[in-house]
Design an enzyme around this catalytic site. Structure first.
Site, PDB file in Angstrom:
ATOM      1  N   HIS A  70       0.825  -1.217   0.000  1.00  0.00           N
ATOM      2  CA  HIS A  70       0.000   0.000   0.000  1.00  0.00           C
ATOM      3  C   HIS A  70       0.855   1.262   0.000  1.00  0.00           C
ATOM      4  CE1 HIS A  70      -2.806  -3.103   1.650  1.00  0.00           C
ATOM      5  NE2 HIS A  70      -3.587  -2.526   0.763  1.00  0.00           N
ATOM      6  N   HIS A  71       2.058   1.168  -0.523  1.00  0.00           N
ATOM      7  CA  HIS A  71       2.885   2.394  -0.561  1.00  0.00           C
ATOM      8  C   HIS A  71       2.309   3.387  -1.565  1.00  0.00           C
ATOM      9  CE1 HIS A  71       4.407   0.319  -4.078  1.00  0.00           C
ATOM     10  NE2 HIS A  71       5.004   1.429  -4.453  1.00  0.00           N
ATOM     11  N   LYS A  76      -3.363  -2.612  -7.525  1.00  0.00           N
ATOM     12  CA  LYS A  76      -3.827  -2.983  -8.866  1.00  0.00           C
ATOM     13  C   LYS A  76      -3.297  -4.336  -9.263  1.00  0.00           C
ATOM     14  CE  LYS A  76      -5.391  -1.310 -12.954  1.00  0.00           C
ATOM     15  NZ  LYS A  76      -6.114  -2.583 -13.027  1.00  0.00           N
ATOM     16  N   LYS A 100       6.500  -4.367 -10.604  1.00  0.00           N
ATOM     17  CA  LYS A 100       6.227  -3.979 -11.994  1.00  0.00           C
ATOM     18  C   LYS A 100       5.775  -2.520 -12.085  1.00  0.00           C
ATOM     19  CE  LYS A 100       4.072  -7.204 -14.046  1.00  0.00           C
ATOM     20  NZ  LYS A 100       3.065  -8.163 -14.523  1.00  0.00           N
ATOM     21  N   LYS A 112      -3.380  -8.904  -6.633  1.00  0.00           N
ATOM     22  CA  LYS A 112      -3.758  -9.960  -7.582  1.00  0.00           C
ATOM     23  C   LYS A 112      -4.942 -10.714  -7.028  1.00  0.00           C
ATOM     24  CE  LYS A 112      -2.278 -11.489 -11.556  1.00  0.00           C
ATOM     25  NZ  LYS A 112      -1.657 -10.656 -12.610  1.00  0.00           N
ATOM     26  N   SER A 369      -3.653   0.051 -18.428  1.00  0.00           N
ATOM     27  CA  SER A 369      -4.711   0.031 -17.414  1.00  0.00           C
ATOM     28  C   SER A 369      -4.694   1.344 -16.615  1.00  0.00           C
ATOM     29  CB  SER A 369      -4.529  -1.131 -16.446  1.00  0.00           C
ATOM     30  OG  SER A 369      -5.129  -2.291 -16.944  1.00  0.00           O
TER      31      SER A 369
HETATM   32  P1  NAD Z   1      -4.765 -16.143 -21.754  1.00  0.00           P
HETATM   33  O1  NAD Z   1      -5.675 -16.986 -20.956  1.00  0.00           O
HETATM   34  O2  NAD Z   1      -5.333 -15.146 -22.699  1.00  0.00           O
HETATM   35  O3  NAD Z   1      -3.744 -17.049 -22.624  1.00  0.00           O
HETATM   36  C1  NAD Z   1      -2.916 -18.035 -22.108  1.00  0.00           C
HETATM   37  C2  NAD Z   1      -2.668 -19.051 -23.218  1.00  0.00           C
HETATM   38  O4  NAD Z   1      -1.674 -19.982 -22.799  1.00  0.00           O
HETATM   39  C3  NAD Z   1      -3.916 -19.864 -23.576  1.00  0.00           C
HETATM   40  O5  NAD Z   1      -4.120 -19.827 -24.978  1.00  0.00           O
HETATM   41  C4  NAD Z   1      -3.566 -21.273 -23.079  1.00  0.00           C
HETATM   42  O6  NAD Z   1      -4.184 -22.310 -23.845  1.00  0.00           O
HETATM   43  C5  NAD Z   1      -2.064 -21.278 -23.233  1.00  0.00           C
HETATM   44  N1  NAD Z   1      -1.409 -22.302 -22.420  1.00  0.00           N
HETATM   45  C6  NAD Z   1      -1.757 -22.771 -21.206  1.00  0.00           C
HETATM   46  N2  NAD Z   1      -0.890 -23.716 -20.795  1.00  0.00           N
HETATM   47  C7  NAD Z   1       0.024 -23.847 -21.772  1.00  0.00           C
HETATM   48  C8  NAD Z   1       1.169 -24.662 -21.947  1.00  0.00           C
HETATM   49  N3  NAD Z   1       1.547 -25.538 -21.024  1.00  0.00           N
HETATM   50  N4  NAD Z   1       1.892 -24.519 -23.088  1.00  0.00           N
HETATM   51  C9  NAD Z   1       1.527 -23.639 -24.031  1.00  0.00           C
HETATM   52  N5  NAD Z   1       0.441 -22.839 -23.929  1.00  0.00           N
HETATM   53  C10 NAD Z   1      -0.295 -22.953 -22.820  1.00  0.00           C
HETATM   54  O7  NAD Z   1      -3.814 -15.454 -20.677  1.00  0.00           O
HETATM   55  P2  NAD Z   1      -2.941 -14.145 -20.857  1.00  0.00           P
HETATM   56  O8  NAD Z   1      -3.731 -12.986 -20.385  1.00  0.00           O
HETATM   57  O9  NAD Z   1      -2.336 -14.136 -22.211  1.00  0.00           O
HETATM   58  O10 NAD Z   1      -1.813 -14.395 -19.756  1.00  0.00           O
HETATM   59  C11 NAD Z   1      -0.661 -15.183 -20.032  1.00  0.00           C
HETATM   60  C12 NAD Z   1       0.417 -14.837 -19.023  1.00  0.00           C
HETATM   61  O11 NAD Z   1       0.719 -13.441 -19.118  1.00  0.00           O
HETATM   62  C13 NAD Z   1       0.075 -15.085 -17.566  1.00  0.00           C
HETATM   63  O12 NAD Z   1       1.251 -15.452 -16.879  1.00  0.00           O
HETATM   64  C14 NAD Z   1      -0.382 -13.710 -17.082  1.00  0.00           C
HETATM   65  O13 NAD Z   1      -0.231 -13.560 -15.685  1.00  0.00           O
HETATM   66  C15 NAD Z   1       0.573 -12.830 -17.838  1.00  0.00           C
HETATM   67  N6  NAD Z   1       0.138 -11.432 -18.007  1.00  0.00           N
HETATM   68  C16 NAD Z   1      -1.047 -11.133 -18.627  1.00  0.00           C
HETATM   69  C17 NAD Z   1      -1.401  -9.783 -18.800  1.00  0.00           C
HETATM   70  C18 NAD Z   1      -2.637  -9.375 -19.553  1.00  0.00           C
HETATM   71  O14 NAD Z   1      -2.809  -8.166 -19.781  1.00  0.00           O
HETATM   72  N7  NAD Z   1      -3.478 -10.287 -19.982  1.00  0.00           N
HETATM   73  C19 NAD Z   1      -0.563  -8.771 -18.299  1.00  0.00           C
HETATM   74  C20 NAD Z   1       0.641  -9.116 -17.678  1.00  0.00           C
HETATM   75  C21 NAD Z   1       0.978 -10.461 -17.545  1.00  0.00           C
END
Ligand code: NAD
Length: 478
Positions: A70-71, A76, A100, A112, A369
């Site tokens: 909470h700094h 978010k 981040k 989260k 965001s």
């Molecule tokens: P998403 O659900 O849109 O996509 C994830 C994809 O990974 C899916 O298509 C899934 O089928 C695939 N997948 C799952 N297991 C797998 C495996 N073993 N091998 C290959 N593919 C596999 O999710 P996202 O929003 O793209 O998030 C992906 C990562 O990015 C997560 O770690 C999330 O925390 C991180 N992230 C997302 C955002 C965002 O804005 N969406 C922002 C920062 C970080």
């Protein structure tokens, strides 16, 4: 409320890994142990259960929301919908959000959320019930609000779920002017922002482009500068993976491999990302794509194929001691959160590789965001107040230059120069600026002391220093 001790949770050690990275980086700062402990700890860990109706009966859903620091306010972070989600993971992801935000100078603390379900096992109606009830549980404990804690999409959730959260929050807080600022990643029609959907992937692509533009670092890796012709493998074709691959290929790279849940496809001459995406959408699998020269039923084999850069953009803990020595890439750009274990990272650097760390590489999402939240609080789209004014000023300037020089511009030249910026252009420009500045900030720290050793440590050192200043300024009350 439950324990904050990383070692107390035996299910996974993701939070422990993040703390390990923190402790290592903290050695390169000058803050006292108590302050470092405060920065590292998760401030609030809310674990709850609630029932939904399923078939003729009930089902109990496990869920979490963690506010790590909470700094800055609000906190978010996204909400993960996954049957693998657990408390340790949500704590780790919340902590990563704190670091981040600090790295990219977004004035939020980290948070989260997690809902332990496989969304594929529920109807849309059931998913709506789960999402709305989750939101109400957060409201009851004051864990959501535009100035308190602002969720966003993550693995397994997207614009649809954010709409349900926004509507539930607004309904439960009638008349609250800023209610729509309680969640980001909303559709544009519900006061989302242009460019948010693709922001994380665009940010990853900019991060990679910036990294490969530095001649000194590329010489060490034995790579040429620039993205043109660089061979890249992407893991995950979801939000982050798809847009990372799309923008990297637009920037001139060759996407030679794409790995999904069910397998991987590879072609050293490059894959058509859009065609692979459409093939998977229509057939339900990445396998069988006609443009692939090789395919692998074991998706992990896909990561080990020849390439210059690997972009893991699916889940955490994909690159470990078990497979790091088989990875051919020279650079790993972490689109996902926590895809590389600390042990694998050490081996990769020892073997002459370089990792663009998650807490910087995928910060494009939270950056945009932040822009969406600002838009919601100001109740006006970016560019609305100044676009026409800018166009008129540009027009006056063009008319004047044409008058003085006697040279008339073509209609296309005129339109290009005169045009005022749209919301999307402003968002993309703010995102690009953030990613470029932050990369060089991290690299400066990395270069300042060889013992820092990795870009992740450098990013963490920068984050710790910024958060420490916030805490020192705030003081402790009472
Ligand atoms: P998403 O659900 O849109 O996509 C994830 C994809 O990974 C899916 O298509 C899934 O089928 C695939 N997948 C799952 N297991 C797998 C495996 N073993 N091998 C290959 N593919 C596999 O999710 P996202 O929003 O793209 O998030 C992906 C990562 O990015 C997560 O770690 C999330 O925390 C991180 N992230 C997302 C955002 C965002 O804005 N969406 C922002 C920062 C970080």
């Amino acid at each position: 409320m439950s324990t904050n001790n990383p070692t107390a949770n035996q299910e996974t050690h993701f939070f422990g890994d993040v703390c390990k990275n923190f402790d290592h980086a903290a050695q390169f700062t000058k803050h006292d142990a108590g302050l470092l402990d405060q920065i590292k700890s998760c401030n609030s860990v809310y674990r709850f259960r609630f029932p939904i109706r399923k078939g003729n009966g009930f089902e109990v859903i496990d869920a979490w929301r963690v506010e790590h620091s909470h700094h800055q306010s609000p906190t978010k972070g996204g909400i993960r919908y996954s049957e693998m989600v657990n408390e340790d993971e949500v704590m780790a992801l919340a902590a990563l959000m704190t670091y981040k935000c600090a790295i990219v100078n977004v004035p939020f603390g980290g948070a989260k959320g997690g809902i332990k379900i496989n969304p594929k096992n529920y109807t849309v109606g059931e998913l709506e019930n789960i999402t709305r009830r989750y939101t109400v549980e957060l409201i009851k404990k004051n864990f959501i609000g535009p100035s308190i804690d602002v969720p966003a999409p993550d693995y397994g959730s997207g614009e649809r779920e954010m709409s349900w959260i926004a509507d539930t929050y607004a309904t439960m807080n009638p008349g609250q002017l800023d209610a729509l600022g309680a969640v980001t990643g909303k559709p544009i029609a519900l006061h989302g922002i242009a460019g948010r959907r693709e922001a994380t992937g665009r940010g990853v692509a900019i991060a990679v482009r910036e990294c490969v533009s530095v001649a000194e670092d590329m010489d060490k890796l034995g790579l040429t500068t620039g993205l043109s012709g660089k061979k890249i493998i992407v893991q995950g074709l979801g939000n982050v993976g798809y847009y990372s691959a799309k923008f990297l290929s637009e920037f001139g790279a060759l996407i030679v491999g794409i790995c999904e849940f069910e397998g991987a496809v590879y072609n050293e001459d490059g894959l058509d990302v859009e065609a692979v995406f459409q093939h998977r959408k229509s057939s339900g699998s990445i396998l069988g794509y006609a443009g692939a020269k090789q395919e692998f039923k074991n998706t992990m084999e896909g990561l080990e194929q020849p390439c210059d850069i690997l972009v893991p953009a699916a889940l955490e803990n994909q690159i470990t001691e078990a497979n790091i020595r088989n990875i051919k890439a020279k650079i790993i750009a972490e689109g996902a959160n926590g895809p590389t274990s600390p042990e694998a990272e050490a081996i990769f650097y020892q073997n002459g590789g370089m990792i663009i760390p998650d807490m910087y590489a995928n910060a494009g999402g939270v950056t945009v965001s932040y822009f969406e939240w600002l838009k919601n609080l100001s109740h006006v789209a970016f560019g609305r107040m100044n676009r026409r004014f800018e166009e008129n000023s540009n027009l006056n300037l063009v008319n004047m230059v044409e008058g003085i020089t006697g040279i008339a511009l073509t209609p296309i030249q005129r339109a290009t120069i005169v045009k005022g910026a749209s919301e999307l252009e402003l968002v993309n420009s703010g995102l690009e600026d953030t990613m470029i500045r932050s990369y060089h900030e991290i690299r400066e720290i990395y270069k300042s002391n060889p013992d820092i050793g990795t870009l992740r440590n450098a990013a963490m050192v920068g984050a710790i220093n910024k958060i420490a200043v916030s805490y020192q300024n705030l003081g402790v009350w009472p």
